[in-house]
Motif scaffolding. Structure first.
Motif, PDB file in Angstrom:
ATOM      1  N   ILE A  20       0.854  -1.182   0.000  1.00 32.04           N
ATOM      2  CA  ILE A  20       0.000   0.000   0.000  1.00 32.04           C
ATOM      3  C   ILE A  20       0.888   1.229   0.000  1.00 32.04           C
ATOM      4  O   ILE A  20       1.768   1.363   0.858  1.00 32.04           O
ATOM      5  CB  ILE A  20      -0.909   0.031   1.240  1.00 32.04           C
ATOM      6  N   VAL A  21       0.695   2.122  -0.956  1.00 29.63           N
ATOM      7  CA  VAL A  21       1.428   3.383  -0.994  1.00 29.63           C
ATOM      8  C   VAL A  21       0.645   4.419  -0.201  1.00 29.63           C
ATOM      9  O   VAL A  21      -0.553   4.606  -0.411  1.00 29.63           O
ATOM     10  CB  VAL A  21       1.652   3.864  -2.434  1.00 29.63           C
ATOM     11  N   GLY A  51      -4.668   9.139   2.130  1.00 27.11           N
ATOM     12  CA  GLY A  51      -5.089   7.994   2.908  1.00 27.11           C
ATOM     13  C   GLY A  51      -4.261   7.691   4.135  1.00 27.11           C
ATOM     14  O   GLY A  51      -3.461   8.489   4.605  1.00 27.11           O
ATOM     15  N   MET A  52      -4.445   6.490   4.608  1.00 27.50           N
ATOM     16  CA  MET A  52      -3.922   6.079   5.900  1.00 27.50           C
ATOM     17  C   MET A  52      -3.659   4.577   5.882  1.00 27.50           C
ATOM     18  O   MET A  52      -4.343   3.828   5.203  1.00 27.50           O
ATOM     19  CB  MET A  52      -4.977   6.410   6.969  1.00 27.50           C
ATOM     20  N   VAL A  53      -2.658   4.154   6.648  1.00 27.07           N
ATOM     21  CA  VAL A  53      -2.388   2.736   6.841  1.00 27.07           C
ATOM     22  C   VAL A  53      -2.692   2.398   8.295  1.00 27.07           C
ATOM     23  O   VAL A  53      -2.300   3.139   9.206  1.00 27.07           O
ATOM     24  CB  VAL A  53      -0.933   2.388   6.504  1.00 27.07           C
ATOM     25  N   THR A  54      -3.396   1.296   8.531  1.00 30.25           N
ATOM     26  CA  THR A  54      -3.733   0.880   9.888  1.00 30.25           C
ATOM     27  C   THR A  54      -3.213  -0.523  10.156  1.00 30.25           C
ATOM     28  O   THR A  54      -3.001  -1.316   9.235  1.00 30.25           O
ATOM     29  CB  THR A  54      -5.253   0.900  10.123  1.00 30.25           C
ATOM     30  N   VAL A  55      -3.003  -0.792  11.422  1.00 26.11           N
ATOM     31  CA  VAL A  55      -2.618  -2.128  11.881  1.00 26.11           C
ATOM     32  C   VAL A  55      -3.595  -2.525  12.975  1.00 26.11           C
ATOM     33  O   VAL A  55      -3.909  -1.717  13.859  1.00 26.11           O
ATOM     34  CB  VAL A  55      -1.176  -2.147  12.428  1.00 26.11           C
ATOM     35  N   ASP A  56      -4.096  -3.749  12.920  1.00 35.99           N
ATOM     36  CA  ASP A  56      -4.988  -4.228  13.971  1.00 35.99           C
ATOM     37  C   ASP A  56      -4.544  -5.609  14.414  1.00 35.99           C
ATOM     38  O   ASP A  56      -3.468  -6.077  14.037  1.00 35.99           O
ATOM     39  CB  ASP A  56      -6.450  -4.224  13.503  1.00 35.99           C
ATOM     40  N   GLN A  68       6.133  -4.150   6.797  1.00 37.39           N
ATOM     41  CA  GLN A  68       7.417  -3.465   6.616  1.00 37.39           C
ATOM     42  C   GLN A  68       7.111  -2.138   5.931  1.00 37.39           C
ATOM     43  O   GLN A  68       6.322  -2.091   4.992  1.00 37.39           O
ATOM     44  CB  GLN A  68       8.365  -4.294   5.750  1.00 37.39           C
ATOM     45  N   ILE A  69       7.722  -1.055   6.403  1.00 39.25           N
ATOM     46  CA  ILE A  69       7.511   0.261   5.814  1.00 39.25           C
ATOM     47  C   ILE A  69       8.800   0.702   5.138  1.00 39.25           C
ATOM     48  O   ILE A  69       9.890   0.578   5.708  1.00 39.25           O
ATOM     49  CB  ILE A  69       7.089   1.290   6.877  1.00 39.25           C
ATOM     50  N   GLU A  70       8.674   1.240   3.918  1.00 36.42           N
ATOM     51  CA  GLU A  70       9.848   1.613   3.109  1.00 36.42           C
ATOM     52  C   GLU A  70       9.580   2.935   2.395  1.00 36.42           C
ATOM     53  O   GLU A  70       8.489   3.148   1.846  1.00 36.42           O
ATOM     54  CB  GLU A  70      10.125   0.512   2.083  1.00 36.42           C
ATOM     55  N   ASN A  71      10.556   3.812   2.425  1.00 34.66           N
ATOM     56  CA  ASN A  71      10.468   5.033   1.628  1.00 34.66           C
ATOM     57  C   ASN A  71      10.856   4.687   0.200  1.00 34.66           C
ATOM     58  O   ASN A  71      12.025   4.523  -0.127  1.00 34.66           O
ATOM     59  CB  ASN A  71      11.395   6.121   2.185  1.00 34.66           C
ATOM     60  N   THR A  72       9.858   4.583  -0.647  1.00 34.55           N
ATOM     61  CA  THR A  72      10.084   4.229  -2.053  1.00 34.55           C
ATOM     62  C   THR A  72      10.085   5.464  -2.940  1.00 34.55           C
ATOM     63  O   THR A  72      10.154   5.355  -4.164  1.00 34.55           O
ATOM     64  CB  THR A  72       8.997   3.249  -2.526  1.00 34.55           C
ATOM     65  N   GLY A  73      10.008   6.652  -2.335  1.00 29.54           N
ATOM     66  CA  GLY A  73      10.008   7.882  -3.111  1.00 29.54           C
ATOM     67  C   GLY A  73      11.409   8.429  -3.319  1.00 29.54           C
ATOM     68  O   GLY A  73      12.412   7.814  -2.933  1.00 29.54           O
TER      69      GLY A  73
END
Length: 208
Positions: free
Chosen positions: A140-141, A147-152, A159-164
């Motif tokens: 998910i970008v 938008g937003m990323v959630t964890v439940d 894993q979070i990555e700066n792909t920019g």
């Protein structure tokens, strides 16, 4: 990228944002409730400048606020920086992006040789596996104003990555706070408990 003023019509100060979170502590904290609050109270990069610190070698975790129910921080990512694949200790999490973009890669636990350490009460995993299979579900970008990323408790491994191509500032809220997580090293086929630390607290660096 969309114009920041158009994307964030509400120029929310971080103090106002924290005050609103504290009001929500009076009721049951749910993933949807905090997601709706963060969508309604976007925080621009300018409001986070006291909590923005860059480091060439690794991303920085910068604590803004913490109590028994909430932990709020910025994470600053230079291009290419990323986390290990990790859990959230069974806690809820929300992430928006105030500047730049990151990609969240989501995973699920398929199997390991320490299944008795999975799904422990009040924690997602104890770690300790030396053989494991983690399946990648997708990515998910999350970018400035998108938008937003959630964890439940059902989807907790990512894993979070700066792909920019530029530095990224993300805003994270966790409930409840946690000081360690399980990290997965797929090359070495192991998972282990990893202690977490901050680069700065209240706008002041605490690490060299």
């Amino acid at each position: 990228m969309a114009n920041a003023t158009q994307t964030h019509p509400l120029q929310t100060g971080i103090g106002n944002f924290i005050a609103g979170l504290k009001e929500l502590e009076r009721d049951l904290i749910t993933k949807d409730k905090i997601a709706a609050y963060m969508a309604a109270m976007p925080v621009r990069a300018e409001a986070l400048q006291d909590y923005v610190w860059w480091r060439d070698s690794f991303y920085t975790r910068n604590l803004i606020y913490r109590d028994d129910l909430f932990e709020v921080m910025t994470i600053c990512w230079s291009p290419g920086q990323k986390t290990a694949i990790h859990t959230h200790n069974g806690q809820l999490g929300w992430m928006t992006v105030a500047q730049g973009e990151v990609t969240t890669h989501e995973f699920s636990h398929a199997s390991c040789n320490a299944p008795e350490n999975q799904n422990v009460v009040n924690i997602d995993c104890l770690g300790g596996a030396t053989e494991l299979q983690i399946d990648r579900l997708g990515s998910i970008v999350c970018a400035e104003g998108t938008g937003m990323v959630t964890v439940d408790k059902l989807q907790t491994i990512h894993q979070i990555e700066n792909t920019g191509n530029t530095g990224c500032i993300s805003l994270h809220v966790y409930s409840k706070p946690f000081d360690s997580c399980i990290a997965f090293d797929l090359d070495q086929q192991r998972c282990y408990r990893r202690q977490l630390s901050y680069f700065s607290k209240d706008g002041t660096p605490i690490q060299a």
